[in-house]
Design a protein around this motif. Structure first.
Motif, PDB file in Angstrom:
ATOM      1  N   SER A   1       0.856  -1.188   0.000  1.00 13.14           N
ATOM      2  CA  SER A   1       0.000   0.000   0.000  1.00 13.14           C
ATOM      3  C   SER A   1       0.894   1.240   0.000  1.00 13.14           C
ATOM      4  O   SER A   1       1.065   1.896   1.029  1.00 13.14           O
ATOM      5  CB  SER A   1      -0.936  -0.002   1.204  1.00 13.14           C
ATOM      6  OG  SER A   1      -0.202  -0.126   2.405  1.00 13.14           O
ATOM      7  N   PRO A   2       1.515   1.547  -1.160  1.00 12.00           N
ATOM      8  CA  PRO A   2       2.416   2.688  -1.243  1.00 12.00           C
ATOM      9  C   PRO A   2       1.737   3.960  -0.755  1.00 12.00           C
ATOM     10  O   PRO A   2       0.581   4.211  -1.065  1.00 12.00           O
ATOM     11  CB  PRO A   2       2.738   2.798  -2.731  1.00 12.00           C
ATOM     12  CG  PRO A   2       2.326   1.510  -3.326  1.00 12.00           C
ATOM     13  CD  PRO A   2       1.266   0.928  -2.453  1.00 12.00           C
ATOM     14  N   MET A   3       2.462   4.743   0.035  1.00 11.69           N
ATOM     15  CA  MET A   3       1.921   5.983   0.580  1.00 11.69           C
ATOM     16  C   MET A   3       2.505   7.156  -0.201  1.00 11.69           C
ATOM     17  O   MET A   3       3.715   7.356  -0.194  1.00 11.69           O
ATOM     18  CB  MET A   3       2.287   6.090   2.065  1.00 11.69           C
ATOM     19  CG  MET A   3       1.752   4.957   2.904  1.00 11.69           C
ATOM     20  SD  MET A   3       2.459   4.901   4.571  1.00 11.69           S
ATOM     21  CE  MET A   3       1.766   6.378   5.278  1.00 11.69           C
ATOM     22  N   SER A   4       1.633   7.912  -0.877  1.00 13.63           N
ATOM     23  CA  SER A   4       2.078   9.077  -1.632  1.00 13.63           C
ATOM     24  C   SER A   4       2.534  10.153  -0.652  1.00 13.63           C
ATOM     25  O   SER A   4       1.823  10.490   0.292  1.00 13.63           O
ATOM     26  CB  SER A   4       0.938   9.603  -2.493  1.00 13.63           C
ATOM     27  OG  SER A   4       1.348  10.735  -3.205  1.00 13.63           O
ATOM     28  N   GLU A   5       3.733  10.661  -0.892  1.00 11.33           N
ATOM     29  CA  GLU A   5       4.309  11.634   0.036  1.00 11.33           C
ATOM     30  C   GLU A   5       5.252  12.570  -0.711  1.00 11.33           C
ATOM     31  O   GLU A   5       6.332  12.162  -1.121  1.00 11.33           O
ATOM     32  CB  GLU A   5       5.049  10.872   1.136  1.00 11.33           C
ATOM     33  CG  GLU A   5       5.524  11.730   2.273  1.00 11.33           C
ATOM     34  CD  GLU A   5       6.103  10.891   3.394  1.00 11.33           C
ATOM     35  OE1 GLU A   5       7.281  11.095   3.693  1.00 11.33           O
ATOM     36  OE2 GLU A   5       5.381  10.035   3.941  1.00 11.33           O
ATOM     37  N   GLY A   6       4.831  13.800  -0.894  1.00 12.36           N
ATOM     38  CA  GLY A   6       5.682  14.798  -1.531  1.00 12.36           C
ATOM     39  C   GLY A   6       6.166  14.426  -2.925  1.00 12.36           C
ATOM     40  O   GLY A   6       7.324  14.665  -3.252  1.00 12.36           O
ATOM     41  N   GLY A   7       5.318  13.826  -3.739  1.00  5.66           N
ATOM     42  CA  GLY A   7       5.705  13.436  -5.087  1.00  5.66           C
ATOM     43  C   GLY A   7       6.467  12.125  -5.160  1.00  5.66           C
ATOM     44  O   GLY A   7       6.889  11.703  -6.226  1.00  5.66           O
TER      45      GLY A   7
ATOM     46  N   VAL B   1      11.701   6.071   0.718  1.00  5.00           N
ATOM     47  CA  VAL B   1      10.802   6.656  -0.272  1.00  5.00           C
ATOM     48  C   VAL B   1      11.467   6.545  -1.642  1.00  5.00           C
ATOM     49  O   VAL B   1      12.683   6.630  -1.761  1.00  5.00           O
ATOM     50  CB  VAL B   1      10.437   8.127   0.031  1.00  5.00           C
ATOM     51  CG1 VAL B   1       9.545   8.235   1.237  1.00  5.00           C
ATOM     52  CG2 VAL B   1      11.660   8.997   0.179  1.00  5.00           C
ATOM     53  N   VAL B   2      10.638   6.297  -2.657  1.00  5.13           N
ATOM     54  CA  VAL B   2      11.138   6.190  -4.032  1.00  5.13           C
ATOM     55  C   VAL B   2      10.221   6.990  -4.954  1.00  5.13           C
ATOM     56  O   VAL B   2       9.071   7.277  -4.611  1.00  5.13           O
ATOM     57  CB  VAL B   2      11.227   4.713  -4.506  1.00  5.13           C
ATOM     58  CG1 VAL B   2      12.274   3.949  -3.729  1.00  5.13           C
ATOM     59  CG2 VAL B   2       9.895   4.019  -4.394  1.00  5.13           C
ATOM     60  N   ALA B   3      10.734   7.345  -6.126  1.00  2.00           N
ATOM     61  CA  ALA B   3       9.994   8.197  -7.053  1.00  2.00           C
ATOM     62  C   ALA B   3       8.866   7.467  -7.788  1.00  2.00           C
ATOM     63  O   ALA B   3       7.826   8.043  -8.061  1.00  2.00           O
ATOM     64  CB  ALA B   3      10.953   8.816  -8.066  1.00  2.00           C
TER      65      ALA B   3
END
Length: 98
Positions: free
Chosen positions: A38-44, A70-72
Motif C-alpha cells: 500500500s504505497p503511501m504518496s508523500e511529496g511526489g 521513499v522512491v519516485a
C-alpha cells in the motif's frame, strides 16, 4: 452566485472534492504470509508500506509494515516493499505479530 444557489450548495454533496481511494494492490503469498503493498504518496514520492497477514488457528493476524524508504516510482515502491517484507518475514517469522 445567488442566495438560492448558495443554499443549494450548502446542502448538496460535491463528489468532485472527495479524496480518491488508493488503488488496492495485488497481494503476494510468501511462506504462508500474505503481503499486500500500500504505497503511501508523500511529496511526489512513495513511501514503502504494506500489510503482512497470516491465518493462525483460524484467526487472521496483521502487521502494518511502514518503512522510512521513499522512491519516485509507484511500481518501484511496490517491488521494493515486497522485497523488504519478505526479508522481514525471513528474519522474524511469526514473531512479526508480537
Amino acid at each position: 452566485m445567488g442566495f438560492l444557489s448558495t443554499l443549494t450548495s450548502l446542502f448538496s454533496s460535491d463528489n468532485n472534492n472527495a479524496p480518491e481511494a488508493a488503488p488496492v494492490e495485488e497481494s503476494t503469498e510468501y511462506k504462508g504470509f500474505i503481503i499486500t503493498p500500500s504505497p503511501m504518496s508523500e511529496g511526489g514520492q512513495y513511501r514503502l508500506s504494506a500489510a503482512i497477514t497470516k491465518q493462525t488457528n483460524g484467526q487472521q493476524q496483521t502487521h502494518t509494515f511502514i518503512r522510512s524508504d521513499v522512491v519516485a516510482s509507484r511500481d518501484d515502491c511496490i517491488e521494493m516493499t515486497i522485497r523488504k517484507a519478505k526479508i522481514a518475514i525471513d528474519q522474524m517469522g511469526d514473531s512479526i505479530f508480537s
